[in-house]
Design a protein around this motif. Structure first.
Motif, PDB file in Angstrom:
ATOM      1  N   VAL A 198      74.984 -86.813  30.139  1.00 31.66           N
ATOM      2  CA  VAL A 198      73.647 -86.248  30.306  1.00 31.66           C
ATOM      3  C   VAL A 198      73.682 -84.836  29.744  1.00 31.66           C
ATOM      4  O   VAL A 198      74.486 -84.003  30.163  1.00 31.66           O
ATOM      5  N   VAL A 199      72.796 -84.588  28.782  1.00 29.56           N
ATOM      6  CA  VAL A 199      72.712 -83.280  28.129  1.00 29.56           C
ATOM      7  C   VAL A 199      71.436 -82.595  28.597  1.00 29.56           C
ATOM      8  O   VAL A 199      70.331 -83.113  28.380  1.00 29.56           O
ATOM      9  N   GLU A 200      71.596 -81.453  29.231  1.00 32.08           N
ATOM     10  CA  GLU A 200      70.443 -80.657  29.642  1.00 32.08           C
ATOM     11  C   GLU A 200      70.210 -79.574  28.593  1.00 32.08           C
ATOM     12  O   GLU A 200      71.108 -78.782  28.287  1.00 32.08           O
ATOM     13  N   VAL A 201      69.006 -79.559  28.029  1.00 27.74           N
ATOM     14  CA  VAL A 201      68.677 -78.617  26.960  1.00 27.74           C
ATOM     15  C   VAL A 201      67.383 -77.905  27.314  1.00 27.74           C
ATOM     16  O   VAL A 201      66.437 -78.508  27.829  1.00 27.74           O
ATOM     17  N   SER A 202      67.351 -76.601  27.067  1.00 26.72           N
ATOM     18  CA  SER A 202      66.138 -75.830  27.343  1.00 26.72           C
ATOM     19  C   SER A 202      65.083 -76.165  26.308  1.00 26.72           C
ATOM     20  O   SER A 202      65.388 -76.399  25.133  1.00 26.72           O
ATOM     21  N   ASP A 203      63.826 -76.162  26.755  1.00 23.41           N
ATOM     22  CA  ASP A 203      62.744 -76.604  25.879  1.00 23.41           C
ATOM     23  C   ASP A 203      62.026 -75.478  25.163  1.00 23.41           C
ATOM     24  O   ASP A 203      61.090 -75.715  24.403  1.00 23.41           O
ATOM     25  N   GLY A 204      62.408 -74.216  25.434  1.00 25.27           N
ATOM     26  CA  GLY A 204      61.802 -73.097  24.724  1.00 25.27           C
ATOM     27  C   GLY A 204      60.446 -72.679  25.227  1.00 25.27           C
ATOM     28  O   GLY A 204      59.772 -71.863  24.598  1.00 25.27           O
ATOM     29  N   ARG A 205      60.000 -73.175  26.396  1.00 25.62           N
ATOM     30  CA  ARG A 205      58.668 -72.838  26.899  1.00 25.62           C
ATOM     31  C   ARG A 205      58.668 -71.634  27.839  1.00 25.62           C
ATOM     32  O   ARG A 205      57.608 -71.207  28.286  1.00 25.62           O
ATOM     33  N   LEU A 206      59.851 -71.118  28.168  1.00 30.88           N
ATOM     34  CA  LEU A 206      59.911 -70.041  29.149  1.00 30.88           C
ATOM     35  C   LEU A 206      59.197 -68.792  28.654  1.00 30.88           C
ATOM     36  O   LEU A 206      58.459 -68.140  29.406  1.00 30.88           O
ATOM     37  N   GLY A 207      59.383 -68.433  27.402  1.00 34.38           N
ATOM     38  CA  GLY A 207      58.721 -67.247  26.869  1.00 34.38           C
ATOM     39  C   GLY A 207      57.216 -67.379  26.896  1.00 34.38           C
ATOM     40  O   GLY A 207      56.499 -66.463  27.311  1.00 34.38           O
ATOM     41  N   ALA A 208      56.722 -68.546  26.473  1.00 37.00           N
ATOM     42  CA  ALA A 208      55.271 -68.768  26.479  1.00 37.00           C
ATOM     43  C   ALA A 208      54.720 -68.768  27.896  1.00 37.00           C
ATOM     44  O   ALA A 208      53.636 -68.237  28.156  1.00 37.00           O
ATOM     45  N   LEU A 209      55.495 -69.350  28.836  1.00 36.32           N
ATOM     46  CA  LEU A 209      55.039 -69.365  30.215  1.00 36.32           C
ATOM     47  C   LEU A 209      55.014 -67.951  30.798  1.00 36.32           C
ATOM     48  O   LEU A 209      54.093 -67.603  31.532  1.00 36.32           O
ATOM     49  N   ARG A 210      56.001 -67.156  30.452  1.00 34.48           N
ATOM     50  CA  ARG A 210      56.021 -65.785  30.949  1.00 34.48           C
ATOM     51  C   ARG A 210      54.807 -65.006  30.450  1.00 34.48           C
ATOM     52  O   ARG A 210      54.154 -64.278  31.200  1.00 34.48           O
ATOM     53  N   ASP A 211      54.504 -65.162  29.182  1.00 32.38           N
ATOM     54  CA  ASP A 211      53.329 -64.495  28.626  1.00 32.38           C
ATOM     55  C   ASP A 211      52.058 -64.981  29.303  1.00 32.38           C
ATOM     56  O   ASP A 211      51.136 -64.193  29.585  1.00 32.38           O
ATOM     57  N   SER A 212      52.005 -66.290  29.574  1.00 35.13           N
ATOM     58  CA  SER A 212      50.819 -66.841  30.218  1.00 35.13           C
ATOM     59  C   SER A 212      50.656 -66.296  31.637  1.00 35.13           C
ATOM     60  O   SER A 212      49.552 -65.963  32.075  1.00 35.13           O
ATOM     61  N   LEU A 213      51.776 -66.195  32.373  1.00 33.03           N
ATOM     62  CA  LEU A 213      51.712 -65.673  33.736  1.00 33.03           C
ATOM     63  C   LEU A 213      51.304 -64.204  33.751  1.00 33.03           C
ATOM     64  O   LEU A 213      50.533 -63.772  34.613  1.00 33.03           O
ATOM     65  N   GLN A 214      51.838 -63.454  32.810  1.00 35.14           N
ATOM     66  CA  GLN A 214      51.456 -62.047  32.739  1.00 35.14           C
ATOM     67  C   GLN A 214      49.965 -61.900  32.458  1.00 35.14           C
ATOM     68  O   GLN A 214      49.277 -61.059  33.051  1.00 35.14           O
ATOM     69  N   ALA A 215      49.454 -62.722  31.566  1.00 28.70           N
ATOM     70  CA  ALA A 215      48.026 -62.677  31.267  1.00 28.70           C
ATOM     71  C   ALA A 215      47.197 -63.080  32.484  1.00 28.70           C
ATOM     72  O   ALA A 215      46.158 -62.475  32.786  1.00 28.70           O
ATOM     73  N   GLU A 216      47.680 -64.085  33.222  1.00 34.71           N
ATOM     74  CA  GLU A 216      46.953 -64.523  34.411  1.00 34.71           C
ATOM     75  C   GLU A 216      46.969 -63.443  35.497  1.00 34.71           C
ATOM     76  O   GLU A 216      45.958 -63.208  36.168  1.00 34.71           O
TER      77      GLU A 216
END
Length: 256
Positions: A198-216
């Motif tokens: 089982v390979v766990e790989v990050s999907d690269g959405r953390l940066g976009a989510l952080r920006d979205s939370l900051q905007a919210e």
């Protein structure tokens, strides 16, 4: 009365020769050539007969089928037929029992000379074990931080077949960790190729989510006056006109 044979003396080109001389005496070179040819022919004939005897020319045997048989049974069958055996390699297949013959050469049913060597490929008793990450840091997780495509290529190259990919929240498409049969794999650790990976790989959405939370959060501050942004966002005092100044409500003082 004794037999007396008289030879006539012939005179040829001024030389006297006895008429009773044989062919060899008269043609020694040709006679030697004939003798050499006869000896060579006899030698070749003897060699041919020897090859016929030792190579069993004209005799043929049929190769029996030993695939999917245990190693010991296959040896017994081939030895009974007079064949020799050579183990070329040990492979591993999950659909074949350990220690059983995977493949044979020549194939069963082939017509070969008696005593020929038969090559057997045996299924290994234990699966092959490989090292995912040969970095000299055994305490670290294997393939951690590898780009996803590079890590997958390495796993497939090593022979892993049961690979599952799981995405987790992260900055970029890099491997977070690799587990084999439910256990995290460390560097320099050997893993059987039939293990379930089982390979766990990050999907690269953390940066976009952080920006979205900051905007919210910012929007929520504007709407509700969130104190968390009181130091980050300055609030300007509204300008007060002269008419709205409370000091002007008092009676004016006249100075003579």
């Amino acid at each position: 009365m004794p037999l007396i044979i008289k030879y006539k003396t012939l005179k040829v080109n001024g030389n006297q020769k006895n008429g009773g001389e044989g062919f060899i005496a008269r043609h020694p070179v040709l006679a030697n050539v004939i003798v050499i040819i006869i000896v060579a022919f006899l030698g070749l004939w003897i060699v041919f007969l020897s090859l016929q005897l030792f190579t069993k020319h004209g005799e043929r045997d049929i190769v029996p089928k030993v695939e999917n048989m245990s190693y010991t049974d296959a040896i017994k069958v081939l030895h009974e037929k007079g064949f020799r055996i050579d183990i070329r390699d040990s492979l591993y297949k999950e659909d074949v029992k350990p220690g059983y013959v995977i493949e044979q050469f020549p194939k069963s049913g082939a017509s070969v000379k008696p005593g020929r060597k038969i090559f057997l490929y045996i299924n290994a008793v234990h699966p092959k074990e490989v090292v995912m990450d040969d970095d000299n840091n055994p305490g670290d997780d294997a393939l951690k931080g590898f780009p996803f495509r590079q890590g997958m290529s390495r796993l497939e190259e090593l022979g892993f077949k049961h690979i599952k990919v799981m995405t987790v929240l992260g900055e970029s498409d890099r491997i977070v960790k690799v587990t084999a049969n439910g256990r995290v794999v460390k560097k320099t650790e050997k893993v059987p190729v039939n293990a379930r990976i089982v390979v766990e790989v990050s999907d690269g959405r953390l940066g976009a989510l952080r920006d979205s939370l900051q905007a919210e959060e910012y929007v929520r501050y504007i709407n509700e006056g969130d104190s968390d942004y009181s130091e980050d966002i300055p609030v300007e005092e509204p300008e007060v006109s002269g008419q709205e100044n409370p000091e002007q409500d008092e009676d004016p003082v006249f100075i003579e």
